[in-house]
Write a protein that holds these residues in place. Structure first.
Motif, PDB file in Angstrom:
ATOM      1  N   TYR A 160      39.767  48.329  30.915  1.00  0.00           N
ATOM      2  CA  TYR A 160      39.875  49.535  30.091  1.00  0.00           C
ATOM      3  C   TYR A 160      39.742  49.219  28.602  1.00  0.00           C
ATOM      4  O   TYR A 160      39.211  50.022  27.834  1.00  0.00           O
ATOM      5  CB  TYR A 160      41.203  50.255  30.368  1.00  0.00           C
ATOM      6  N   GLN A 161      40.233  48.057  28.188  1.00  0.00           N
ATOM      7  CA  GLN A 161      40.071  47.646  26.794  1.00  0.00           C
ATOM      8  C   GLN A 161      38.585  47.563  26.435  1.00  0.00           C
ATOM      9  O   GLN A 161      38.142  48.053  25.391  1.00  0.00           O
ATOM     10  CB  GLN A 161      40.735  46.281  26.568  1.00  0.00           C
ATOM     11  N   ALA A 162      37.815  46.949  27.330  1.00  0.00           N
ATOM     12  CA  ALA A 162      36.374  46.815  27.095  1.00  0.00           C
ATOM     13  C   ALA A 162      35.693  48.185  27.093  1.00  0.00           C
ATOM     14  O   ALA A 162      34.775  48.429  26.294  1.00  0.00           O
ATOM     15  CB  ALA A 162      35.756  45.915  28.166  1.00  0.00           C
ATOM     16  N   ILE A 163      36.141  49.075  27.963  1.00  0.00           N
ATOM     17  CA  ILE A 163      35.553  50.423  28.026  1.00  0.00           C
ATOM     18  C   ILE A 163      35.817  51.181  26.726  1.00  0.00           C
ATOM     19  O   ILE A 163      34.917  51.808  26.159  1.00  0.00           O
ATOM     20  CB  ILE A 163      36.112  51.200  29.239  1.00  0.00           C
ATOM     21  N   PRO A 199      48.507  48.398  41.943  1.00  0.00           N
ATOM     22  CA  PRO A 199      47.267  48.324  41.154  1.00  0.00           C
ATOM     23  C   PRO A 199      47.219  47.012  40.379  1.00  0.00           C
ATOM     24  O   PRO A 199      48.254  46.524  39.919  1.00  0.00           O
ATOM     25  CB  PRO A 199      47.374  49.523  40.204  1.00  0.00           C
ATOM     26  N   PRO A 200      46.027  46.416  40.241  1.00  0.00           N
ATOM     27  CA  PRO A 200      45.891  45.131  39.531  1.00  0.00           C
ATOM     28  C   PRO A 200      45.947  45.341  38.017  1.00  0.00           C
ATOM     29  O   PRO A 200      44.919  45.395  37.334  1.00  0.00           O
ATOM     30  CB  PRO A 200      44.520  44.629  39.988  1.00  0.00           C
ATOM     31  N   LEU A 201      47.159  45.440  37.485  1.00  0.00           N
ATOM     32  CA  LEU A 201      47.342  45.909  36.107  1.00  0.00           C
ATOM     33  C   LEU A 201      46.671  45.032  35.057  1.00  0.00           C
ATOM     34  O   LEU A 201      46.062  45.540  34.118  1.00  0.00           O
ATOM     35  CB  LEU A 201      48.842  46.036  35.814  1.00  0.00           C
ATOM     36  N   ASP A 202      46.774  43.719  35.183  1.00  0.00           N
ATOM     37  CA  ASP A 202      46.192  42.839  34.164  1.00  0.00           C
ATOM     38  C   ASP A 202      44.674  42.983  34.112  1.00  0.00           C
ATOM     39  O   ASP A 202      44.076  43.088  33.037  1.00  0.00           O
ATOM     40  CB  ASP A 202      46.576  41.378  34.429  1.00  0.00           C
ATOM     41  N   LYS A 203      44.055  42.982  35.278  1.00  0.00           N
ATOM     42  CA  LYS A 203      42.595  43.130  35.339  1.00  0.00           C
ATOM     43  C   LYS A 203      42.181  44.507  34.835  1.00  0.00           C
ATOM     44  O   LYS A 203      41.170  44.642  34.139  1.00  0.00           O
ATOM     45  CB  LYS A 203      42.101  42.928  36.777  1.00  0.00           C
ATOM     46  N   ALA A 246      38.795  48.505  41.035  1.00  0.00           N
ATOM     47  CA  ALA A 246      39.346  49.214  39.874  1.00  0.00           C
ATOM     48  C   ALA A 246      39.419  50.720  40.068  1.00  0.00           C
ATOM     49  O   ALA A 246      39.948  51.417  39.203  1.00  0.00           O
ATOM     50  CB  ALA A 246      38.498  48.915  38.634  1.00  0.00           C
ATOM     51  N   SER A 247      38.932  51.224  41.181  1.00  0.00           N
ATOM     52  CA  SER A 247      38.863  52.673  41.367  1.00  0.00           C
ATOM     53  C   SER A 247      40.208  53.270  41.776  1.00  0.00           C
ATOM     54  O   SER A 247      40.758  52.918  42.823  1.00  0.00           O
ATOM     55  CB  SER A 247      37.828  53.013  42.446  1.00  0.00           C
ATOM     56  N   PRO A 248      40.744  54.202  40.988  1.00  0.00           N
ATOM     57  CA  PRO A 248      41.987  54.872  41.397  1.00  0.00           C
ATOM     58  C   PRO A 248      41.782  55.733  42.634  1.00  0.00           C
ATOM     59  O   PRO A 248      42.727  55.975  43.395  1.00  0.00           O
ATOM     60  CB  PRO A 248      42.347  55.737  40.176  1.00  0.00           C
ATOM     61  N   HIS A 249      40.555  56.173  42.861  1.00  0.00           N
ATOM     62  CA  HIS A 249      40.264  56.995  44.032  1.00  0.00           C
ATOM     63  C   HIS A 249      40.342  56.161  45.310  1.00  0.00           C
ATOM     64  O   HIS A 249      40.773  56.638  46.356  1.00  0.00           O
ATOM     65  CB  HIS A 249      38.879  57.625  43.888  1.00  0.00           C
ATOM     66  N   VAL A 250      39.923  54.913  45.211  1.00  0.00           N
ATOM     67  CA  VAL A 250      40.031  54.001  46.357  1.00  0.00           C
ATOM     68  C   VAL A 250      41.492  53.653  46.617  1.00  0.00           C
ATOM     69  O   VAL A 250      41.944  53.629  47.766  1.00  0.00           O
ATOM     70  CB  VAL A 250      39.197  52.724  46.111  1.00  0.00           C
ATOM     71  N   LEU A 251      42.231  53.398  45.540  1.00  0.00           N
ATOM     72  CA  LEU A 251      43.644  53.027  45.698  1.00  0.00           C
ATOM     73  C   LEU A 251      44.436  54.114  46.420  1.00  0.00           C
ATOM     74  O   LEU A 251      45.251  53.814  47.291  1.00  0.00           O
ATOM     75  CB  LEU A 251      44.273  52.760  44.327  1.00  0.00           C
ATOM     76  N   LYS A 252      44.191  55.380  46.095  1.00  0.00           N
ATOM     77  CA  LYS A 252      44.991  56.423  46.746  1.00  0.00           C
ATOM     78  C   LYS A 252      44.655  56.541  48.228  1.00  0.00           C
ATOM     79  O   LYS A 252      45.522  56.898  49.019  1.00  0.00           O
ATOM     80  CB  LYS A 252      44.853  57.761  46.026  1.00  0.00           C
ATOM     81  N   VAL A 253      43.416  56.207  48.602  1.00  0.00           N
ATOM     82  CA  VAL A 253      43.072  56.176  50.021  1.00  0.00           C
ATOM     83  C   VAL A 253      43.805  55.030  50.715  1.00  0.00           C
ATOM     84  O   VAL A 253      44.335  55.190  51.821  1.00  0.00           O
ATOM     85  CB  VAL A 253      41.544  56.042  50.204  1.00  0.00           C
ATOM     86  N   ILE A 254      43.859  53.877  50.063  1.00  0.00           N
ATOM     87  CA  ILE A 254      44.602  52.733  50.614  1.00  0.00           C
ATOM     88  C   ILE A 254      46.067  53.107  50.805  1.00  0.00           C
ATOM     89  O   ILE A 254      46.659  52.825  51.854  1.00  0.00           O
ATOM     90  CB  ILE A 254      44.465  51.508  49.688  1.00  0.00           C
ATOM     91  N   TRP A 255      46.657  53.756  49.809  1.00  0.00           N
ATOM     92  CA  TRP A 255      48.069  54.146  49.922  1.00  0.00           C
ATOM     93  C   TRP A 255      48.282  55.164  51.039  1.00  0.00           C
ATOM     94  O   TRP A 255      49.285  55.112  51.747  1.00  0.00           O
ATOM     95  CB  TRP A 255      48.552  54.699  48.581  1.00  0.00           C
TER      96      TRP A 255
END
Length: 230
Positions: free
Chosen positions: A218-221, A209-213, A18-27
């Motif tokens: 984020y809803q729970a947060i 990004p895994p949008l549904d998950k 779920a980390s956006p910081h991890v995703l940008k490294v992957i990209w």
């Protein structure tokens, strides 16, 4: 992901889905065409390896290459650009001033844009309204900077786009959850176009990004914040 040029060790990326910081490294790794091994971390029960590789912050992402760890996503982006300088497209521009400005806008996202957006998402009433207005003000600064360009650096994804990448999918999720629209084509034509361009670019669309998950998370947060549990 286990083949790379002979003589090179495959880098390892310690991350969390779920980390956006991890995703940008992957990209960034995809932009450079770098194969890597991915290790998913259980953040409440961090692995000994993660704690060994990042003893200061104890966070993901961490990229380990040739036995040496690099932590902090923005630092990792610059490392990837340098370590695989002659592969794929450049992430940071060559010109010193343009490089400095790319770092400036990346800091803008961290210091000026993310805090009011997060506050808007995790509050209600007058506090949420004030945070919404503050977010709009900062987004208008970005709208002016983008000024009809396909990406912040020009025709291809670069450092600023990766740094701001989470805006392209997190804000729509926040809008859906709160029922409040923040980025409209009328008010933010350049930003709206950029969001679409970013999400459909090759390096991103092949690892979306895994949008549904994320929406459920984020809803729970948000509910936890509003109940005072966080």
């Amino acid at each position: 992901m286990n083949h790379q040029e002979e003589g090179e060790k495959v880098p390892k990326l310690f991350g969390f889905w779920a980390s956006p910081h991890v995703l940008k490294v992957i990209w960034a790794l995809r932009i450079k065409g770098v194969q890597y091994d991915y290790i998913e971390e259980d953040l409440p029960n961090k692995s000994d390896q993660l704690l060994e590789y990042n003893p200061v912050h104890k966070k993901v992402p961490v990229l380990v290459y040739q036995g040496k760890p690099t932590a902090e996503s923005q630092v990792i982006l610059e490392f990837i650009d340098e370590a695989w300088k002659h592969r794929g497209d450049p992430i940071l521009p060559e010109d010193p001033h343009q490089r400095a400005m790319a770092r400036f806008w990346a800091r803008f996202q961290h210091d000026k844009l993310s805090p009011p957006i997060w506050k808007w998402f995790t509050t209600q009433g007058k506090e949420q309204e004030d945070a919404y207005e503050a977010s709009i003000e900062q987004l208008l600064v970005l709208e002016k900077e983008l000024d009809g360009k396909r990406f912040f650096g020009g025709d291809k994804i670069g450092f600023v786009d990766l740094s701001l990448g989470q805006v392209s999918y997190v804000i729509p999720i926040f809008e859906e959850i709160t029922g409040v629209k923040m980025i409209t084509e009328q008010k933010f034509p350049s930003m709206s176009a950029w969001m679409g361009n970013f999400l459909t670019s090759p390096s991103v669309k092949d690892h979306p990004p895994p949008l549904d998950k994320l929406q459920a998370r984020y809803q729970a947060i948000r509910e936890a914040f509003l109940k005072g549990e966080i």
